[in-house]
Design a protein around this motif. Sequence first.
Motif, PDB file in Angstrom:
ATOM      1  N   ARG A 106       0.831  -1.211   0.000  1.00  0.00           N
ATOM      2  CA  ARG A 106       0.000   0.000   0.000  1.00  0.00           C
ATOM      3  C   ARG A 106       0.862   1.255   0.000  1.00  0.00           C
ATOM      4  O   ARG A 106       0.595   2.228  -0.710  1.00  0.00           O
ATOM      5  N   GLN A 107       1.919   1.272   0.827  1.00  0.00           N
ATOM      6  CA  GLN A 107       2.772   2.445   0.945  1.00  0.00           C
ATOM      7  C   GLN A 107       3.533   2.736  -0.348  1.00  0.00           C
ATOM      8  O   GLN A 107       3.704   3.895  -0.721  1.00  0.00           O
ATOM      9  N   GLU A 108       3.988   1.689  -1.023  1.00  0.00           N
ATOM     10  CA  GLU A 108       4.787   1.872  -2.227  1.00  0.00           C
ATOM     11  C   GLU A 108       3.953   1.881  -3.501  1.00  0.00           C
ATOM     12  O   GLU A 108       4.467   2.127  -4.587  1.00  0.00           O
ATOM     13  N   GLY A 109       2.650   1.624  -3.362  1.00  0.00           N
ATOM     14  CA  GLY A 109       1.786   1.605  -4.534  1.00  0.00           C
ATOM     15  C   GLY A 109       2.088   0.454  -5.473  1.00  0.00           C
ATOM     16  O   GLY A 109       1.916   0.562  -6.688  1.00  0.00           O
ATOM     17  N   LYS A 110       2.548  -0.656  -4.922  1.00  0.00           N
ATOM     18  CA  LYS A 110       2.879  -1.828  -5.714  1.00  0.00           C
ATOM     19  C   LYS A 110       1.873  -2.942  -5.454  1.00  0.00           C
ATOM     20  O   LYS A 110       1.236  -2.977  -4.395  1.00  0.00           O
ATOM     21  N   ARG A 124      -0.390   0.869 -13.477  1.00  0.00           N
ATOM     22  CA  ARG A 124      -1.233   1.037 -12.293  1.00  0.00           C
ATOM     23  C   ARG A 124      -1.685  -0.312 -11.739  1.00  0.00           C
ATOM     24  O   ARG A 124      -1.730  -0.517 -10.524  1.00  0.00           O
ATOM     25  N   HIS A 125      -2.004  -1.243 -12.632  1.00  0.00           N
ATOM     26  CA  HIS A 125      -2.586  -2.513 -12.194  1.00  0.00           C
ATOM     27  C   HIS A 125      -1.645  -3.715 -12.290  1.00  0.00           C
ATOM     28  O   HIS A 125      -2.031  -4.812 -11.881  1.00  0.00           O
ATOM     29  N   VAL A 148      -6.899   9.562  -4.821  1.00  0.00           N
ATOM     30  CA  VAL A 148      -6.676   8.122  -4.846  1.00  0.00           C
ATOM     31  C   VAL A 148      -6.309   7.662  -6.255  1.00  0.00           C
ATOM     32  O   VAL A 148      -5.221   7.156  -6.491  1.00  0.00           O
ATOM     33  N   ASP A 207      -4.490  10.117 -11.710  1.00  0.00           N
ATOM     34  CA  ASP A 207      -3.859  10.158 -10.378  1.00  0.00           C
ATOM     35  C   ASP A 207      -4.756  10.754  -9.298  1.00  0.00           C
ATOM     36  O   ASP A 207      -4.279  11.392  -8.353  1.00  0.00           O
TER      37      ASP A 207
END
Length: 569
Positions: A33-37, A89-90, A494, A501
């Motif tokens: 969650r923190q790294e957006g991975k 993104r996904h 979000v 973005d």
Amino acid sequence: MSNTPQHTGLAGSLLQSSLIDSQQLELAITQARQEGKPLSSILVEQQLLSSQQLAQFCTQQYGLALFDLNTVTIESLPPKYLNMDLIERHHALPILIQNNILYLAMADPTNMAALEDFSFRFNLVTDAQLVEESQLSQLLNRLQQGGATSLLDLEQVEADDINNSLELTDDLAADIHMSSQEDDAPIVRYIYKIMLEAVRRLASDVHFEPYERFYRIRFRIDGMLHDIASPHINLANRFAARLKVMARLDIAERRLPQDGRIKLQLTHHKSIDMRVSSLPTQSGEKIVLRLLDSSAIKLDINQLGYDEQQKQFYLTALSQSQGMILVTGPTGSGKTVSLYTGLSILNTVSANISTAEDPVEIIMPGINQVQINPKAGLSFAYALRAFLRQDPDIIMVGEIRDLETAEIAVKAAQTGHLVLSTLHTNSAAETLTRLSNMGLAAYNIASSVSLIIAQRLARKLCPHCKTAESLTAQQLLSLGMTQVDDNTPLYKAVGCALCTDGYKGRTGIYEVLPMNKALADLIMSGADSLTLARAAENAGMLSLRQAALNKVQLGIISLAEANRVTTDK
């Protein structure tokens, strides 16, 4: 009652299994969650699970067959569906389109957001194809390094795709026809695809940028640049040459900057003008397209973001028969739209309005618009002198750049004309000291300026995905907000398929300073900008910072965006 967080999808399935320690999994979920991975990437990177273990678990858990991604090459991917924003993104890759179904290679087949976003973007049914995380990451890395837009992929862009979406001007249609017999035909088609995508995504600028080891194309959307594609660096010179041909520039001149135009006729009634600028850099020629879509600009004062008092100040100044209205701010802060919104209100049969601009960006029937041409000697000052011999009521000067222009504008404002113009200053108060520093007499500033608007543009939060975040009343007060409590809502960006973005569109942030006797006295006494700003705020002027924070409290923009466009003073 258990305090263990409730997880769904892959995280929830793994928590219910004995494949991985629950504490390690929670840490991996937090890191993802923190790294957006994606969680699948974190699990393999941290060696909590091997790529094979994760894939085997998914096949057993969800009853899916494992697909060998090593059998896929970049050239075999369907180029039409390689949207890098969605792919990154996904962490999902389109690998096959069959029977109107788009198959996505995914290491996490529970990622329903990926399936929905691709389905929405391309209007297709989507299905997950389970692959190993390591294979997927390797292929994505090769894709991001430029393989996706190799010449083979460019050749897949058909001329019919352009003609179906765009009615070209005769010159540009001839350009495509001429290129159809040349090696550059794929390049031409690809450039038109980029242009169409820029129009579709409401980009204001397109950057074609060569570097030593890579080439990239970026769009400026809502004021921020975003990577769009990375063609192979070997194509750099061909992109530059073709764009210069389309803009009618000298393709042999590579040492000096050049400027030109391209016009795209979208329909019989709608066209897009593109200003083209070439710049020789160390690694080759950079080309920037500025999209000028007059029809997309909304000249409605109620839609610009003024609060009620600020709007009334502007309308009052516009109703005067003489005086000077100045709009200030950095490049790209919306000054032109603010000025033309005022001109649209003033544009009546009884008013003679003339403008001097560099360049003319918005065409408005009923107004005499003059394009400045310094090479021919037609400067702002020269145009202003000509206007004063044309029986004007209202004059708009694109920018006051020097003392000569400022003196003529002041003279016009003092002799029965309403003058609108811009300056590049950071605040309304600094505009007054800037005029003084240019050499204008204090008396002329105090007697001619009627209103100053300082402004910025802030990205609006996407209404579909913005999420509330919690800050205490004390924290909010420390940021400069007023009338808050612990229940005051605050929202953050979000990101979803309907925005960029987490943001969609922009709104103005304004500082509106009407001239009054107290300010005039301070100007006459030689007061500095801080003293002038303090006096204006004591008289009720809303500072840029406070105007931004008000929009944060209304849920229009995020606190991060307010901090980006304004500074706390």
